[in-house]
Scaffold this active site. Structure first.
Site, PDB file in Angstrom:
ATOM      1  N   HIS A  35       0.849  -1.184   0.000  1.00 55.97           N
ATOM      2  CA  HIS A  35       0.000   0.000   0.000  1.00 55.97           C
ATOM      3  C   HIS A  35       0.891   1.242   0.000  1.00 55.97           C
ATOM      4  CE1 HIS A  35      -2.993  -2.915   0.895  1.00 55.97           C
ATOM      5  NE2 HIS A  35      -3.953  -2.025   1.021  1.00 55.97           N
ATOM      6  N   LYS A  86     -14.048   5.086   6.911  1.00 57.86           N
ATOM      7  CA  LYS A  86     -14.498   6.052   5.908  1.00 57.86           C
ATOM      8  C   LYS A  86     -16.018   6.024   5.778  1.00 57.86           C
ATOM      9  CE  LYS A  86     -13.184   5.407   1.595  1.00 57.86           C
ATOM     10  NZ  LYS A  86     -14.302   5.457   0.637  1.00 57.86           N
TER      11      LYS A  86
END
Length: 914
Positions: free
Chosen positions: A161, A581
């Site tokens: 990532h 999120k």
């Protein structure tokens, strides 16, 4: 058994190093490195650069200590006065400074660890596996504690990532500087001993300006080399010109294995065994079984990354295998050279002689040569031929190669057993044991390569396969992945690649699809790969549905068959990023806790040995923070001696880049994993969750409502892209993976969690890590009740402590300037009001006068960095304003470069940003 308090629980895993003031050695290192950088800026920077850096530095320090608008305005005025070329140079200078400060802090951590290890009380450290084992023995008895120790498993999984903002060339330069710092320490110590200056001030011993005359010739030599390296660092382009390929990412992670993990992990096992067995250590079979397994998504994670293909996965496995086989070959050769034990003093066993005969028959010429070199050293002779077989395995010589690691392990144990039978246990359980541990930990594959793909991709490809029409390139690629997995298992062993993770699992059908695709890939007559299919529950809704999905899937024939084959072992992955999120950090943490509790209870009821796989990031908004304290805050029976988590980006290098720090981190987390299943911890978490259930419900509802008020406001997504450098972050060559799934920022649904977190941290707001907590605590309202919950409820303590860290790294004055980039005063006010409310409540609950008052070491580190981060933030704001107001025909390339450079610098200054 007395009750365990949360304070004791936190103490068990450590709360920091030396307290209060900046340690003298660290202060001296920072001053020395900063002074060397200043000299480089004078010598190699453009005219007047050093003076401009100093002007901005002094101004941001003054603004940090003086809350007046005038002081902050003065710092802004200086930053705005630079033209873009000068601003670029100044940003590079501050970025270089952070690299050096980070190095100095890491060096101090290593220094403290080595000093601690040299003290008698080191063996009694509260946050070690040995200490955890002793505590567990006191609670459940020696036999049960030993059984749990031998079943312990810590499984970090390295991912690609994109949160490591610095180039590998920069990282290598810093590693060379680290080696020079170690030498400089040694030279300073030698000089102090020689001059009788044991009590000299660290600044004098290490060569601060005031003590320069006391430097030895060796210290001067080392400082000259450091100056040369810092000059190289300054002259090295700080940004990657192009995004790394997945294979580049594989090779970058290999450096961690080569430099650190290969040698460090067996030393962790040895350290534990030394404490447990005392004087008998090394002369008896170790009590410790290898408890670390290393996984990797690098080269296997294709969810949203079209550049990770079946070919890349093959290359990743081949590179990893080459590295581990070469390492094992060198180690075996070194151990063989040390086994100069004669047959008279250490007679070989019948099994060893039979092994020698088999090896000689297979490799006659080599056996003759080895017999000449070691005519009366039977154990050495055998190990030398085993080394030859390792080399043949690496070269894929079918006549001599091992098919997988198990036969090699069996051969090593034959050597070991023969040494024990001959009365040489210290040779049996010394370096040879380290080699055995390395094979048991790494196999011939080094890291267990895991494949990840999105459930929607599987559904699309499965529909194509069942329709019977010519397949699309996507479908051909997906099927080729399954054939690749089968090939890797045959070549490197079943552990090499057997886990298949399904992103956005929303039904049992999403998991069953994997087995059906595997069958399509090999045809009716072929043998599909052996797969452990792992659901990844990411969104708030998916987390709530997880137990029902798992109850359905274990009835599927392919799942049931695999469960039976593995002793009913099952993995379930939980995503921290997208849930945060979705509903905000507070509600996401509570939802994750509830999901774990329900899944763990379901697993116990169904006789399943559950491993929860935590998809944590480096930043607080993605489940980051100290892993050991997070382990001890998990629901009862959700750990049970097994802990698996993702490690990524800058976190990989921070935790595993240095051998001493890696050893400490592994020991700490493994200790917490062992302790988490102790009755005292299970009772503590269970009773607290029940006692504060109403508090949790109130916080969940209030925080979620507040989060939705912000993110569901009309026009939020484009406003977010305006007031943060979210769009520009996509231009930074961090990793091979795209920053978002689509091209639009009209919806957050297409934005990946990492840039969501990264962008807020760059804007010095860190919203993803804390937004909604203030409202949640205000909704509860009872300060005494909340303080009690903080003291007695590990989950709330972990949430608040992590959010305290996130808040401490924010800056309201800088944040206002970013929010001013947008034209939504209503949204800006919503953010700033919640920031102020959250800060106020956290300080009230934790106590003290300021954030992180209960963590003085961390507080000191943040305060030491903040003024310098402010300088980079002001330069980043300058670049953002220029980009936001540029005309269509204006060349904005210099401003983009400045912005990206400042992003890299702020990331280095704040750390744990992604």
């Amino acid at each position: 058994m007395r009750d365990l308090t949360v304070t004791e629980a936190i103490d068990v895993v450590g709360r920091g190093e030396a307290e209060h003031e900046l340690p003298g050695p660290l202060r001296a290192d920072v001053r020395m490195l900063g002074g060397l950088l200043g000299r480089v800026l004078r010598e190699s920077g453009s005219e007047g650069l050093f003076d401009d850096v100093e002007r901005l530095r002094h101004a941001t320090i003054a603004a940090y200590t003086d809350d007046s608008p005038q002081a902050f305005a003065r710092a802004e005025e200086i930053a705005d006065s630079f033209d873009v070329q000068r601003a670029d140079e100044v940003a590079r200078a501050f970025t270089a400074y952070f690299h050096l400060v980070n190095l100095a802090e890491e060096h101090q951590r290593v220094r403290v660890l080595r000093e601690r290890d040299g003290r008698p009380e080191a063996r009694d450290a509260k946050d070690s596996v040995a200490s955890a084992y002793a505590r567990l023995t006191g609670e459940i008895g020696a036999e049960a504690a030993t059984e749990r120790l031998q079943q312990l498993r810590f499984h970090p999984v390295f991912t690609a990532h994109p949160t490591e903002a610095r180039r590998r060339a920069v990282s290598m330069s810093i590693r060379r500087l680290a080696a020079l710092l170690i030498e400089h320490d040694r030279a300073a110590h030698d000089a102090a001993q020689r001059d009788g200056a044991d009590d000299a001030a660290p600044e004098q011993v290490r060569g601060d300006a005031d003590g320069a005359e006391r430097l030895s010739s060796e210290q001067r030599r080392l400082q000259r080399l450091m100056l040369q390296e810092i000059d190289t660092l300054w002259r090295t382009a700080p940004l990657r010109a192009e995004k790394p390929t997945p294979v580049d990412e594989v090779r970058a992670v290999m450096a961690i294995f080569d430099d650190t993990l290969y040698m460090t992990i067996p030393q962790v096992y040895r350290r534990v065994d030394d404490v447990l067995q005392g004087g008998d250590a090394g002369a008896r079979a170790p009590l410790v079984k290898p408890f670390v397994r290393v996984g990797t998504w690098v080269g296997g994670d294709r969810d949203g990354n079209p550049f990770v293909t079946a070919s890349v996965t093959k290359k990743a496995a081949a590179i990893a295998s080459e590295h581990i086989l070469l390492g094992l070959e060198h180690t075996a050769e070194r151990v063989a050279r040390s086994l100069t034990l004669s047959g008279d003093s250490t007679p070989p066993s019948t099994a060893l002689l039979a092994l020698w005969q088999r090896l000689s028959d297979a490799d006659e010429d080599a056996a003759v040569e080895v017999a000449k070199r070691a005519p009366d050293e039977p154990h050495k002779r055998v190990l030398m031929l085993l080394t030859r077989r390792l080399a043949a395995t690496r070269a894929r010589n079918a006549d001599l190669a091992y098919a997988d690691p198990d036969p090699f392990l069996a051969d090593l144990r034959t050597v070991q057993d023969s040494l024990v039978a001959a009365g040489a246990p210290r040779q049996a359980y010394g370096e040879l044991q380290h080699l055995i541990w390395q094979v048991e930990t790494f196999g011939f594959h080094l890291a267990e390569l895991e494949v990840r793909q999105h459930s929607a991709v599987h559904a699309k490809v499965l529909a194509e396969c069942e329709a019977g029409e010519p397949l699309s390139p996507l479908a051909e690629e997906v099927l080729e992945v399954f054939r690749t997995i089968a090939q890797l298992q045959r070549r490197y062993g079943p552990r090499a690649a057997g886990r298949y993770i399904v992103s956005f699992t929303q039904s049992a059908a999403d998991l069953a699809a994997v087995h059906r695709l595997a069958r399509f890939a090999v045809g009716e007559q072929g043998t599909p790969p052996v797969l452990d299919v792992i659901p990844l529950f990411e969104t708030f809704a998916d987390l709530q549905a997880a137990p029902a999905i798992m109850a359905e899937i274990i009835e599927h024939p392919a799942f049931a068959e695999r469960l039976a084959a593995t002793g009913r072992r099952l993995e379930v992955m939980l995503g921290y990023s997208d849930s945060s999120k979705d509903v905000g950090p507070v509600a996401a943490n509570l939802a994750l806790y509830e999901a774990q509790a329900l899944i763990a209870e379901w697993a116990r009821e169904n006789g399943i040995q559950l491993t929860l796989f935590h998809g944590r990031g480096g930043a607080l908004g993605r489940g980051g923070g100290p892993a050991n304290s997070a382990v001890l805050a998990q629901p009862p029976h959700s750990v049970e001696g097994r802990f698996k988590l993702t490690e990524q980006g800058e976190v990989i290098f921070a935790r595993y880049g240095d051998p001493d720090i890696a050893m400490r981190h592994i020991d700490q987390v493994a200790a917490a994993v062992l302790l988490a299943s102790a009755p005292s911890y299970a009772a503590l978490n269970r009773e607290a969750a029940e006692r504060f259930a109403d508090v949790a419900a109130t916080m969940d509802a209030a925080s979620r409502a507040k989060f939705f008020e912000l993110v569901k406001a009309p026009g939020f997504a484009p406003w977010f892209a305006t007031v943060t450098p979210m769009e520009e972050i996509g231009l930074l060559a961090l990793g091979s993976r795209p920053a978002r799934r689509g091209l639009s920022v009209e919806s957050l649904a297409d934005l990946r969690a990492i840039p969501w977190v990264f962008a807020w941290s760059q804007a010095r707001i860190n919203l993803a890590g804390w937004f909604g907590l203030g409202t949640a605590l205000e909704a509860v309202g009872d300060e005494e009740l909340l303080r009690g919950a903080y003291d007695e409820w590990p989950l709330l303590r972990t949430i608040i402590d992590n959010i305290g860290m996130s808040l401490a790294k924010s800056d309201v004055r800088i944040a206002r300037r970013y929010l001013d980039l947008g034209d939504r005063d209503d949204l800006a006010a919503l953010v700033l009001d919640e920031l102020e409310l959250t800060q106020r409540w956290v300080v009230r609950i934790v106590g003290g006068d300021d954030l992180l008052a209960n963590k003085p070491v961390l507080q000191r580190a943040v305060k030491m960095r903040d003024p310098y981060v402010d300088a980079l933030s002001l330069l980043q704001l300058r670049a953002l304003r220029a980009l936001r107001t540029a005309s269509d025909d204006q060349d904005v390339t210099p401003w983009q470069h400045l912005l990206l450079l400042s992003v890299s610098g702020v990331a280095a200054g704040l750390q744990n940003t992604g």
